[in-house]
Design a protein around this motif. Structure first.
Motif, PDB file in Angstrom:
ATOM      1  N   SER A  77      36.531  42.867  44.917  1.00  0.00           N
ATOM      2  CA  SER A  77      37.943  43.206  44.761  1.00  0.00           C
ATOM      3  C   SER A  77      38.696  41.992  44.250  1.00  0.00           C
ATOM      4  CB  SER A  77      38.546  43.696  46.083  1.00  0.00           C
ATOM      5  OG  SER A  77      38.196  42.836  47.143  1.00  0.00           O
ATOM      6  N   VAL A  78      39.830  42.261  43.609  1.00  0.00           N
ATOM      7  CA  VAL A  78      40.647  41.208  43.006  1.00  0.00           C
ATOM      8  C   VAL A  78      42.055  41.275  43.592  1.00  0.00           C
ATOM      9  CG1 VAL A  78      41.660  40.344  40.857  1.00  0.00           C
ATOM     10  CG2 VAL A  78      39.311  41.228  40.868  1.00  0.00           C
ATOM     11  N   TYR A  79      42.625  40.110  43.881  1.00  0.00           N
ATOM     12  CA  TYR A  79      43.942  40.018  44.495  1.00  0.00           C
ATOM     13  C   TYR A  79      44.802  39.015  43.735  1.00  0.00           C
ATOM     14  CZ  TYR A  79      41.207  42.113  48.216  1.00  0.00           C
ATOM     15  OH  TYR A  79      40.371  42.930  48.924  1.00  0.00           O
ATOM     16  N   LEU A  80      46.029  39.405  43.453  1.00  0.00           N
ATOM     17  CA  LEU A  80      46.968  38.523  42.769  1.00  0.00           C
ATOM     18  C   LEU A  80      47.995  37.984  43.759  1.00  0.00           C
ATOM     19  CD1 LEU A  80      47.688  40.557  39.498  1.00  0.00           C
ATOM     20  CD2 LEU A  80      45.807  38.987  39.994  1.00  0.00           C
ATOM     21  N   HIS A  81      48.499  36.805  43.459  1.00  0.00           N
ATOM     22  CA  HIS A  81      49.544  36.181  44.272  1.00  0.00           C
ATOM     23  C   HIS A  81      50.727  37.120  44.449  1.00  0.00           C
ATOM     24  CE1 HIS A  81      53.026  33.512  45.036  1.00  0.00           C
ATOM     25  NE2 HIS A  81      53.580  34.144  44.035  1.00  0.00           N
ATOM     26  N   ASN A  82      51.212  37.201  45.683  1.00  0.00           N
ATOM     27  CA  ASN A  82      52.440  37.929  45.968  1.00  0.00           C
ATOM     28  C   ASN A  82      53.419  36.962  46.633  1.00  0.00           C
ATOM     29  OD1 ASN A  82      54.481  39.596  47.155  1.00  0.00           O
ATOM     30  ND2 ASN A  82      53.110  41.353  46.990  1.00  0.00           N
ATOM     31  N   MET A  83      53.071  36.516  47.834  1.00  0.00           N
ATOM     32  CA  MET A  83      53.860  35.482  48.502  1.00  0.00           C
ATOM     33  C   MET A  83      52.898  34.474  49.117  1.00  0.00           C
ATOM     34  SD  MET A  83      57.023  37.472  50.368  1.00  0.00           S
ATOM     35  CE  MET A  83      58.132  38.541  49.425  1.00  0.00           C
ATOM     36  N   HIS A 263      48.918  29.077  62.682  1.00  0.00           N
ATOM     37  CA  HIS A 263      48.334  30.050  61.771  1.00  0.00           C
ATOM     38  C   HIS A 263      49.129  30.100  60.473  1.00  0.00           C
ATOM     39  CE1 HIS A 263      51.548  32.810  63.173  1.00  0.00           C
ATOM     40  NE2 HIS A 263      51.344  33.428  62.014  1.00  0.00           N
ATOM     41  N   GLY A 264      48.505  30.643  59.432  1.00  0.00           N
ATOM     42  CA  GLY A 264      49.173  30.788  58.144  1.00  0.00           C
ATOM     43  C   GLY A 264      49.230  32.253  57.747  1.00  0.00           C
ATOM     44  N   ASP A 265      50.249  32.627  56.978  1.00  0.00           N
ATOM     45  CA  ASP A 265      50.422  34.002  56.523  1.00  0.00           C
ATOM     46  C   ASP A 265      50.439  34.036  55.001  1.00  0.00           C
ATOM     47  OD1 ASP A 265      51.099  35.376  59.178  1.00  0.00           O
ATOM     48  OD2 ASP A 265      52.542  33.736  59.131  1.00  0.00           O
ATOM     49  N   TYR A 266      49.726  35.010  54.431  1.00  0.00           N
ATOM     50  CA  TYR A 266      49.600  35.100  52.978  1.00  0.00           C
ATOM     51  C   TYR A 266      49.708  36.560  52.547  1.00  0.00           C
ATOM     52  CZ  TYR A 266      47.394  30.617  54.089  1.00  0.00           C
ATOM     53  OH  TYR A 266      47.119  29.376  54.603  1.00  0.00           O
ATOM     54  N   LEU A 267      50.384  36.788  51.438  1.00  0.00           N
ATOM     55  CA  LEU A 267      50.508  38.133  50.892  1.00  0.00           C
ATOM     56  C   LEU A 267      49.951  38.172  49.473  1.00  0.00           C
ATOM     57  CD1 LEU A 267      54.091  39.212  52.053  1.00  0.00           C
ATOM     58  CD2 LEU A 267      51.921  40.169  52.829  1.00  0.00           C
ATOM     59  N   TYR A 268      49.094  39.157  49.224  1.00  0.00           N
ATOM     60  CA  TYR A 268      48.505  39.341  47.904  1.00  0.00           C
ATOM     61  C   TYR A 268      48.653  40.797  47.477  1.00  0.00           C
ATOM     62  CZ  TYR A 268      46.173  34.894  48.926  1.00  0.00           C
ATOM     63  OH  TYR A 268      45.906  33.592  49.245  1.00  0.00           O
ATOM     64  N   THR A 269      48.520  41.026  46.189  1.00  0.00           N
ATOM     65  CA  THR A 269      48.493  42.381  45.664  1.00  0.00           C
ATOM     66  C   THR A 269      47.053  42.759  45.363  1.00  0.00           C
ATOM     67  OG1 THR A 269      50.687  42.172  44.657  1.00  0.00           O
ATOM     68  CG2 THR A 269      49.263  43.919  43.817  1.00  0.00           C
ATOM     69  N   TYR A 270      46.579  43.807  45.994  1.00  0.00           N
ATOM     70  CA  TYR A 270      45.222  44.311  45.796  1.00  0.00           C
ATOM     71  C   TYR A 270      45.219  45.207  44.557  1.00  0.00           C
ATOM     72  CZ  TYR A 270      41.361  47.639  46.602  1.00  0.00           C
ATOM     73  OH  TYR A 270      40.270  48.447  46.470  1.00  0.00           O
TER      74      TYR A 270
END
Length: 276
Positions: A77-83, A263-270
């Motif tokens: 799967s591929v994920y693009l930067h969101n936040m 902890h760290g939080d990350y958002l990506y677009t699937y």
């Protein structure tokens, strides 16, 4: 330090053994991969003719002609930067049934590339074109899957939001795998599995890479708006399952000792149509 390393080794070993047992015991459940590789690539910001649609078309062509046919890759799967902290990053995630398959998939990809583009000149040109979208910088991490996943009910037909929470183990001297797994799975059943906004959930621990303390949780959501709803629903489910009393306060303290609190939080677009 020796005790910390021993606890980490026990954690990973127990996780792998538990994962294997789960796969064997639940024939009708989706088979959980042993390992997950995460490659963080970066866009080539110097590319003058950068066209997102052309990149996606080339990436999809490679997926269909090579990755989909590679028997050693269970999923990709591929994920693009969101936040996240770096807007140039994009992730390529692949799962494998064994450590041996990680060593085999690259050679198989090369074989399939030759089959897909038998003309060497055209093959080199295509790969160069696809590669021109990425910078030379990238990093790789390998994680071990653990039990407690919530599987996607059906294959996604649209792009989704991926929320990643990266916590860090503290390795308490009075900790045990039995206690850790019991607390984790109790909360998992009461909260994650019942939260309707969580469309899928996959927990992983560090296996090979830069930070052995990592505990990585991946949540799939329909939209960015569902992130806040997920957190609110988590709070409701936690209160329902663990009302405030002395026993539950002790459970919360016992759980907290396994983590540093950071902890760290990350958002990506699937990207749904670039997945296997």
């Amino acid at each position: 330090m020796k005790k910390i390393n021993q606890l980490l080794s026990i954690l990973i070993l127990a996780v792998l053994l538990f994962s294997s047992t789960t796969v064997i015991a639940q024939d009708e459940a989706p088979k959980m991969p042993e390992f997950v590789t995460v490659t963080t690539n970066h866009w080539n910001m110097d590319k003058k003719d950068f066209k997102m649609l052309e990149w996606k078309a080339a990436a999809k062509e490679y997926l269909e002609k090579v990755t989909m046919k590679n028997e050693y890759i269970l999923n990709t799967s591929v994920y693009l930067h969101n936040m996240t902290e770096d807007n140039t990053e994009l992730l390529n995630v692949q799962t494998f049934a064994s450590w041996e398959d990680i060593g085999k998939f690259g050679k198989r990809n090369a074989e399939l590339e030759k089959q897909a583009w038998p003309d060497e000149t055209k093959r080199i040109a295509f790969l160069k074109h696809l590669g021109s979208y990425y910078s030379n910088e990238h990093s790789d991490e390998i994680y071990a899957s653990i039990n407690g996943a919530k599987y996607m009910a059906e294959k996604a037909t649209k792009d989704m939001v991926l929320y990643v929470r990266k916590s860090h183990f503290a390795f308490p001297e009075d900790g045990t795998m039995e206690e850790f797994n019991k607390l984790r799975m109790e909360a998992n059943a009461a909260v994650v599995q019942k939260n309707q906004y969580v469309k899928a959930y996959y927990p992983n621990v560090h296996a090979w890479g830069s930070d052995k303390t990592e505990f990585l949780e991946a949540y799939y959501l329909d939209s960015l708006g569902d992130l806040e709803k997920m957190f609110d629903r988590d709070d409701e489910l936690l209160k329902e399952a663990f009302p405030e009393n002395e026993a539950n306060i002790l459970k919360e303290k016992a759980w907290a000792k396994y983590f540093t609190g950071v902890h760290g939080d990350y958002l990506y677009t699937y990207i749904h149509d670039l997945s296997k």
